[in-house]
Design a protein around this motif. Structure first.
Motif, PDB file in Angstrom:
ATOM      1  N   GLU A  24      34.997  48.057  45.317  1.00 42.97           N
ATOM      2  CA  GLU A  24      34.583  48.603  44.024  1.00 42.97           C
ATOM      3  C   GLU A  24      35.778  48.913  43.128  1.00 42.97           C
ATOM      4  O   GLU A  24      35.719  48.693  41.912  1.00 42.97           O
ATOM      5  N   ARG A  25      36.856  49.418  43.706  1.00 41.07           N
ATOM      6  CA  ARG A  25      38.040  49.750  42.891  1.00 41.07           C
ATOM      7  C   ARG A  25      38.642  48.487  42.278  1.00 41.07           C
ATOM      8  O   ARG A  25      39.045  48.481  41.108  1.00 41.07           O
ATOM      9  N   ILE A  26      38.696  47.427  43.070  1.00 41.17           N
ATOM     10  CA  ILE A  26      39.232  46.156  42.562  1.00 41.17           C
ATOM     11  C   ILE A  26      38.305  45.583  41.502  1.00 41.17           C
ATOM     12  O   ILE A  26      38.753  45.117  40.448  1.00 41.17           O
ATOM     13  N   PHE A  28      36.305  47.148  39.540  1.00 38.89           N
ATOM     14  CA  PHE A  28      36.356  47.907  38.291  1.00 38.89           C
ATOM     15  C   PHE A  28      37.449  47.370  37.371  1.00 38.89           C
ATOM     16  O   PHE A  28      37.218  47.136  36.181  1.00 38.89           O
ATOM     17  N   VAL A  29      38.636  47.169  37.933  1.00 38.64           N
ATOM     18  CA  VAL A  29      39.770  46.693  37.126  1.00 38.64           C
ATOM     19  C   VAL A  29      39.521  45.267  36.627  1.00 38.64           C
ATOM     20  O   VAL A  29      39.695  44.966  35.426  1.00 38.64           O
ATOM     21  N   VAL A  30      39.068  44.388  37.529  1.00 43.88           N
ATOM     22  CA  VAL A  30      38.843  42.985  37.166  1.00 43.88           C
ATOM     23  C   VAL A  30      37.742  42.863  36.122  1.00 43.88           C
ATOM     24  O   VAL A  30      37.885  42.148  35.116  1.00 43.88           O
ATOM     25  N   LEU A  32      36.585  45.190  34.052  1.00 41.94           N
ATOM     26  CA  LEU A  32      36.982  45.815  32.787  1.00 41.94           C
ATOM     27  C   LEU A  32      37.845  44.865  31.960  1.00 41.94           C
ATOM     28  O   LEU A  32      37.613  44.687  30.754  1.00 41.94           O
ATOM     29  N   ILE A  33      38.832  44.240  32.598  1.00 43.76           N
ATOM     30  CA  ILE A  33      39.703  43.292  31.889  1.00 43.76           C
ATOM     31  C   ILE A  33      38.891  42.100  31.375  1.00 43.76           C
ATOM     32  O   ILE A  33      39.024  41.691  30.212  1.00 43.76           O
ATOM     33  N   LEU A  82      30.315  49.165  35.236  1.00 43.62           N
ATOM     34  CA  LEU A  82      31.616  49.829  35.272  1.00 43.62           C
ATOM     35  C   LEU A  82      31.467  51.311  35.595  1.00 43.62           C
ATOM     36  O   LEU A  82      32.256  51.872  36.366  1.00 43.62           O
ATOM     37  N   ASN A  86      32.807  52.969  39.291  1.00 47.13           N
ATOM     38  CA  ASN A  86      33.943  53.862  39.104  1.00 47.13           C
ATOM     39  C   ASN A  86      33.696  55.261  39.657  1.00 47.13           C
ATOM     40  O   ASN A  86      34.547  56.141  39.553  1.00 47.13           O
TER      41      ASN A  86
END
Length: 314
Positions: A24-26, A28-30, A32-33, A82, A86
Motif C-alpha cells: 500500500e505504501r508503494i 500510494f506514491v506510484v 499519486l504520481i 489514495l 494512505n
C-alpha cells in the motif's frame, strides 16, 4: 430486505489491497504520481485542442472529449483509493459508493462508444477524404458525441440502482478498491443469475457492438490504405489512425482480459491490478500516445509554448 436496508444506511468497506500493507505504501506514491501526470497530460490535450485553431477539426474535437472522459474517469475513483491506501480507514459511504458505481459504468460506456465514433471519423478521413469535411460536419460531430454520452449514462442509470439494491444480508466488505459492479454483485446473498444475464446483454450493446464496428471500420481502412499507390501516401494515411488504434488496443485489451477471468481468489486479485491499470495507466498513456505519435499535436504544443515565430524558423 433488512440486510439490503442495513447496507444502504451504513458504509461500505473497500478491502482493496489491505491484505498487502507493505504494498500500500508503494502504491500510494506510484498512484499519486501517475494521477498528477494524468491530470497534467489530459488537461494539456484539452487546452491545446481548444486554443490552437489548427486543431479545430472533428478528430481533435473527439480527442478533447476523450481527455475529458479520462480526467473524469480517473478522478471518480483514484482520490478515494489514495485516501484508503494512505491510512487504516477503508470505508466509503453508501452515497459515495453509489456515485462511484454510477460514474464508473457511465464513463466506461461512453468511452466504448466514443472510440467507435473516432473509428468512424478515421474511416471517413481515409476512405472518403474528399468528402470528409462535408460528412463530418459540426452538427453530426455534436450528435455523435451526444449519443455516446447519452447511451453511456442511460446504461449506468439502468444498472446502478439494480446493483445497489441487491440484498446483501449485512455484508459490507467489498473485495475491491472501488465500488465496481461485479464486486458488488458477488456480495449479494440471493441468486444473481437474472442480473448477470441483464449485464451480459447490456455489455454486448455497450462494449462488443462498438468493438465490432471499430474492427469493421479498420478493415475498410486497411483495404483503402493498401490501394494507395505511393509509399508516402500509405504512410500518411496509416499514421492518422495509429494513435487511435493504439488507444483502442490498450482500452479493449484490458477490458476483455479483465472480465474474462475466472471467479477464483487469485483471479480476483489479478482483477484488482487490471482495474487499477484501466483506471490510471490507460488515461495516463492516452495523452502521451496522441502527443508523441501525432505531428499536429506536437506542432501545436511548440506553437503555444515557443510562439509561432520560433517554430517557423525551424
Amino acid at each position: 430486505m433488512d440486510g439490503a436496508n442495513g447496507s444502504a444506511q451504513g458504509n461500505f468497506i473497500l478491502l482493496g489491497f489491505s491484505d498487502r500493507p507493505h504494498l500500500e505504501r508503494i502504491l500510494f506514491v506510484v498512484i499519486l504520481i501517475a494521477y498528477l501526470l494524468t491530470l497534467v497530460g489530459n488537461t494539456t490535450i484539452i487546452l491545446v485542442c481548444r486554443l490552437d485553431p489548427h486543431l479545430h477539426t472533428p478528430m481533435y474535437f473527439f480527442l478533447t472529449h476523450l481527455s475529458i472522459l479520462d480526467l473524469s474517469f480517473t478522478t471518480s475513483s483514484i482520490p478515494q483509493l489514495l485516501y484508503n491506501v494512505n491510512g487504516h480507514d477503508k470505508t466509503i459511504s453508501y452515497t459515495g459508493c453509489a456515485i462511484q458505481l454510477f460514474l464508473f459504468l457511465a464513463l466506461g460506456g461512453v468511452e466504448c462508444l466514443l472510440l467507435a465514433v473516432m473509428a468512424y471519423d478515421r474511416f471517413v478521413a481515409v476512405c472518403k477524404p474528399l468528402h470528409y469535411m462535408v460528412v463530418m460536419n459540426p452538427r453530426l460531430c455534436m450528435r455523435l458525441v451526444s449519443v455516446a454520452w447519452g447511451c453511456g449514462v442511460a446504461n449506468s442509470l439502468a444498472m446502478s440502482p439494480v446493483t445497489l439494491h441487491l440484498p446483501r444480508c449485512g455484508h459490507r466488505s467489498v473485495d475491491h478498491f472501488l465500488c465496481e459492479m461485479p464486486a458488488l454483485i458477488r456480495m449479494a446473498c440471493v441468486d444473481t443469475a437474472a442480473i448477470e444475464g441483464t449485464v451480459f446483454v447490456l455489455a454486448v450493446g455497450i462494449v462488443l457492438l462498438p468493438l465490432a464496428f471499430i474492427l469493421v471500420s479498420y478493415g475498410y481502412i486497411v483495404r483503402a490504405v493498401l490501394q494507395i499507390q505511393s509509399a508516402a501516401g500509405r504512410h500518411k494515411a496509416s499514421s492518422t489512425c495509429s494513435s487511435h488504434l493504439t488507444v483502442v488496443s490498450l482500452f479493449y485489451g484490458n477490458i476483455i482480459y479483465m472480465y474474462m477471468q475466472p471467479g477464483n481468489s487469485s483471479a480476483q486479485d489479478q482483477g484488482k491490478f487490471l482495474t487499477l491499470f484501466y483506471n490510471i495507466v490507460t488515461p495516463l498513456l492516452n495523452p502521451l500516445i496522441y502527443t508523441l505519435r501525432n505531428k499536429d499535436v506536437k506542432g501545436s504544443l511548440k506553437r503555444l509554448l515557443c510562439g509561432d515565430r520560433e517554430v517557423g524558423q525551424e
